[in-house]
Design a protein around this motif. Structure first.
Motif, PDB file in Angstrom:
ATOM      1  N   TYR A 154       1.491  17.117  -1.605  1.00 14.45           N
ATOM      2  CA  TYR A 154       0.235  16.715  -2.232  1.00 14.45           C
ATOM      3  C   TYR A 154      -0.935  16.712  -1.258  1.00 14.45           C
ATOM      4  O   TYR A 154      -2.093  16.700  -1.677  1.00 14.45           O
ATOM      5  CB  TYR A 154       0.399  15.331  -2.870  1.00 14.45           C
ATOM      6  CG  TYR A 154       1.110  15.354  -4.198  1.00 14.45           C
ATOM      7  CD1 TYR A 154       0.472  14.947  -5.365  1.00 14.45           C
ATOM      8  CD2 TYR A 154       2.430  15.798  -4.301  1.00 14.45           C
ATOM      9  CE1 TYR A 154       1.133  14.970  -6.590  1.00 14.45           C
ATOM     10  CE2 TYR A 154       3.101  15.830  -5.514  1.00 14.45           C
ATOM     11  CZ  TYR A 154       2.432  15.418  -6.655  1.00 14.45           C
ATOM     12  OH  TYR A 154       3.084  15.461  -7.860  1.00 14.45           O
ATOM     13  N   ASP A 155      -0.671  16.682   0.052  1.00 14.61           N
ATOM     14  CA  ASP A 155      -1.732  16.677   1.054  1.00 14.61           C
ATOM     15  C   ASP A 155      -2.010  18.075   1.611  1.00 14.61           C
ATOM     16  O   ASP A 155      -2.748  18.217   2.590  1.00 14.61           O
ATOM     17  CB  ASP A 155      -1.359  15.757   2.227  1.00 14.61           C
ATOM     18  CG  ASP A 155      -1.321  14.299   1.813  1.00 14.61           C
ATOM     19  OD1 ASP A 155      -2.086  13.937   0.895  1.00 14.61           O
ATOM     20  OD2 ASP A 155      -0.543  13.523   2.392  1.00 14.61           O
TER      21      ASP A 155
ATOM     22  N   PRO B 157       5.870  15.689   2.662  1.00 11.66           N
ATOM     23  CA  PRO B 157       6.185  15.827   1.244  1.00 11.66           C
ATOM     24  C   PRO B 157       6.243  14.476   0.542  1.00 11.66           C
ATOM     25  O   PRO B 157       6.507  13.443   1.158  1.00 11.66           O
ATOM     26  CB  PRO B 157       7.573  16.474   1.261  1.00 11.66           C
ATOM     27  CG  PRO B 157       8.189  15.967   2.522  1.00 11.66           C
ATOM     28  CD  PRO B 157       7.066  15.875   3.522  1.00 11.66           C
ATOM     29  N   VAL B 158       6.009  14.504  -0.756  1.00  9.22           N
ATOM     30  CA  VAL B 158       6.219  13.326  -1.598  1.00  9.22           C
ATOM     31  C   VAL B 158       7.684  13.332  -2.025  1.00  9.22           C
ATOM     32  O   VAL B 158       8.183  14.325  -2.560  1.00  9.22           O
ATOM     33  CB  VAL B 158       5.304  13.351  -2.837  1.00  9.22           C
ATOM     34  CG1 VAL B 158       5.701  12.251  -3.815  1.00  9.22           C
ATOM     35  CG2 VAL B 158       3.849  13.199  -2.419  1.00  9.22           C
ATOM     36  N   LEU B 159       8.373  12.223  -1.765  1.00  6.75           N
ATOM     37  CA  LEU B 159       9.789  12.112  -2.090  1.00  6.75           C
ATOM     38  C   LEU B 159       9.986  11.187  -3.282  1.00  6.75           C
ATOM     39  O   LEU B 159       9.158  10.307  -3.548  1.00  6.75           O
ATOM     40  CB  LEU B 159      10.571  11.569  -0.887  1.00  6.75           C
ATOM     41  CG  LEU B 159      10.418  12.339   0.428  1.00  6.75           C
ATOM     42  CD1 LEU B 159      11.250  11.663   1.520  1.00  6.75           C
ATOM     43  CD2 LEU B 159      10.816  13.803   0.271  1.00  6.75           C
ATOM     44  N   VAL B 160      11.084  11.405  -3.996  1.00  6.59           N
ATOM     45  CA  VAL B 160      11.417  10.536  -5.118  1.00  6.59           C
ATOM     46  C   VAL B 160      11.854   9.187  -4.562  1.00  6.59           C
ATOM     47  O   VAL B 160      12.836   9.095  -3.812  1.00  6.59           O
ATOM     48  CB  VAL B 160      12.543  11.142  -5.979  1.00  6.59           C
ATOM     49  CG1 VAL B 160      12.925  10.180  -7.104  1.00  6.59           C
ATOM     50  CG2 VAL B 160      12.097  12.483  -6.553  1.00  6.59           C
TER      51      VAL B 160
ATOM     52  N   ASP C 281       2.427   7.603  -5.064  1.00  6.37           N
ATOM     53  CA  ASP C 281       1.689   6.787  -4.094  1.00  6.37           C
ATOM     54  C   ASP C 281       1.442   7.662  -2.860  1.00  6.37           C
ATOM     55  O   ASP C 281       2.370   7.931  -2.087  1.00  6.37           O
ATOM     56  CB  ASP C 281       2.506   5.556  -3.713  1.00  6.37           C
ATOM     57  CG  ASP C 281       1.736   4.591  -2.816  1.00  6.37           C
ATOM     58  OD1 ASP C 281       0.769   5.042  -2.170  1.00  6.37           O
ATOM     59  OD2 ASP C 281       2.111   3.406  -2.763  1.00  6.37           O
ATOM     60  N   LEU C 282       0.189   8.114  -2.701  1.00  8.01           N
ATOM     61  CA  LEU C 282      -0.109   9.023  -1.598  1.00  8.01           C
ATOM     62  C   LEU C 282      -0.102   8.319  -0.246  1.00  8.01           C
ATOM     63  O   LEU C 282       0.006   8.976   0.790  1.00  8.01           O
ATOM     64  CB  LEU C 282      -1.469   9.688  -1.834  1.00  8.01           C
ATOM     65  CG  LEU C 282      -1.521  10.668  -3.015  1.00  8.01           C
ATOM     66  CD1 LEU C 282      -2.932  11.228  -3.174  1.00  8.01           C
ATOM     67  CD2 LEU C 282      -0.525  11.797  -2.818  1.00  8.01           C
ATOM     68  N   ALA C 283      -0.204   7.011  -0.245  1.00  9.64           N
ATOM     69  CA  ALA C 283      -0.157   6.275   1.026  1.00  9.64           C
ATOM     70  C   ALA C 283       1.248   6.285   1.609  1.00  9.64           C
ATOM     71  O   ALA C 283       1.439   6.428   2.817  1.00  9.64           O
ATOM     72  CB  ALA C 283      -0.652   4.848   0.823  1.00  9.64           C
TER      73      ALA C 283
ATOM     74  N   ARG D 157       7.491   7.358  -8.184  1.00 11.28           N
ATOM     75  CA  ARG D 157       8.323   6.630  -9.135  1.00 11.28           C
ATOM     76  C   ARG D 157       8.403   7.470 -10.401  1.00 11.28           C
ATOM     77  O   ARG D 157       7.386   7.735 -11.042  1.00 11.28           O
ATOM     78  CB  ARG D 157       7.721   5.254  -9.438  1.00 11.28           C
ATOM     79  CG  ARG D 157       8.485   4.478 -10.516  1.00 11.28           C
ATOM     80  CD  ARG D 157       7.906   3.078 -10.699  1.00 11.28           C
ATOM     81  NE  ARG D 157       8.592   2.365 -11.776  1.00 11.28           N
ATOM     82  CZ  ARG D 157       8.109   2.234 -13.004  1.00 11.28           C
ATOM     83  NH1 ARG D 157       6.921   2.757 -13.305  1.00 11.28           N
ATOM     84  NH2 ARG D 157       8.786   1.585 -13.930  1.00 11.28           N
ATOM     85  N   LEU D 158       9.605   7.889 -10.750  1.00  9.71           N
ATOM     86  CA  LEU D 158       9.812   8.725 -11.931  1.00  9.71           C
ATOM     87  C   LEU D 158      10.210   7.849 -13.107  1.00  9.71           C
ATOM     88  O   LEU D 158      11.088   6.990 -12.981  1.00  9.71           O
ATOM     89  CB  LEU D 158      10.893   9.773 -11.676  1.00  9.71           C
ATOM     90  CG  LEU D 158      10.732  10.648 -10.426  1.00  9.71           C
ATOM     91  CD1 LEU D 158      11.795  11.743 -10.414  1.00  9.71           C
ATOM     92  CD2 LEU D 158       9.336  11.240 -10.336  1.00  9.71           C
TER      93      LEU D 158
END
Length: 298
Positions: free
Chosen positions: A105-106, A132-135, A201-203, A208-209
């Motif tokens: 996402y970044d 990466p954004v992880l689950v 949550d980009l921070a 959260r799925l």
């Protein structure tokens, strides 16, 4: 004594000689020509993409190098791409969107170098992938409660495709929704619906799925009809298909029956229609099996 094979056979020229002459003629007549004031794309490279294959990114953009004829003569080309700076800008946006669909996402993408050499352009695209954004968690929201066995089947199906800790890939996210739906239809919920949502949550780079499950009522198989059997005995086909009227509905049973019919080697295709038009009132699913037998050759 060893004799050299002649290049000519009979009165006609040797095929290799024809090919060589034609190739040389092509080299002289089909040189790399670009319209005045334009530049041809000679090479496009991706730098900085660590977890996504460069070829996957290159396939998604319009800026691409021309194809060289056999790679024998530098400048002999049967196809080339004209460089367009506006198309390149759109391509950078396409790559960013694709990277975000892969969980980055970044991600930021820019043209690191655009080198002009005569009438050719060499493009280098730089990728800053970012983390990466992880689950992070998976939740199942039930509009109507299901039994524990079904709930476990849904969760297992989702985890098999997109488990906690996996990078959030949009294609896998969509596949996990289909897997959850199949878990419901295989346990009798013929008209089930599943929708998915992700809270990112980009921070923390965690997602959260949430899967919202509307199972609908449990159903049974209705009448089972067969079409297109030709000379195939319906009783035998019905027994092999194995789906019986009045039994608990299961999408797995339908698929297993379809594979069993195909394994006979007689039908070349088997299509199965499920009639859900009156399901809400009857909780039954009439089935129509449409077979296309193989043609017998004389």
């Amino acid at each position: 004594m060893v004799r050299a094979m002649p290049l000519l056979s009979g009165s006609g020229p040797h095929p290799f000689l024809i090919s060589a002459v034609a190739l040389l003629a092509l080299a002289g007549s089909a040189c790399y020509r670009v319209p005045a004031g334009k530049k041809a794309v000679a090479d496009v490279r991706i730098e900085g993409a660590k977890d996504v294959d460069d070829e996957e990114l290159l396939e998604r953009i319009a800026t691409r190098e021309g194809s060289r004829f056999l790679g024998i003569f530098d400048g002999v080309i049967y196809e080339y791409e004209i460089f367009d700076q506006y198309a390149l800008r759109r391509d950078l946006q396409r790559i960013e969107r694709y990277l975000r669909s892969q969980g980055f996402y970044d991600a930021h993408v820019h043209a690191a170098r655009v080198e002009e050499r005569g009438d050719k352009v060499y493009v280098t695209i730089a990728v800053e992938q970012g983390p990466p954004v992880l689950v992070g968690s998976i939740s199942i929201a039930e509009k109507t409660a299901v039994d524990e066995k079904t709930r476990g089947a849904v969760r297992k199906a989702i985890n098999a495709v997109l488990p906690i800790g996996r990078r959030l890939d949009e294609d896998e996210f969509a596949a996990s929704e289909r897997a959850a739906l199949k878990a419901l239809t295989s346990t009798g919920h013929a008209a089930a619906k599943v929708t998915r949502a992700a809270e990112v949550d980009l921070a923390t780079h965690r997602a959260r799925l949430v899967y919202t499950v509307d199972p609908g009522p449990l159903g049974k198989f209705g009448p089972v009809r067969f079409e297109g059997l030709a000379q195939l005995p319906e009783g035998t086909v019905r027994r092999i298909f194995g789906v019986e009227e009045g039994k608990r509905y299961s999408s797995n049973d339908i698929e297993e029956g379809r594979r069993a019919l195909l394994d006979l080697g007689v039908p070349v295709s088997v299509d199965i229609d499920q009639d859900l038009s009156d399901y809400e009132r009857t909780q039954t699913v009439p089935i129509t099996v449409k077979a296309q037998p193989a043609k017998i050759r004389a």
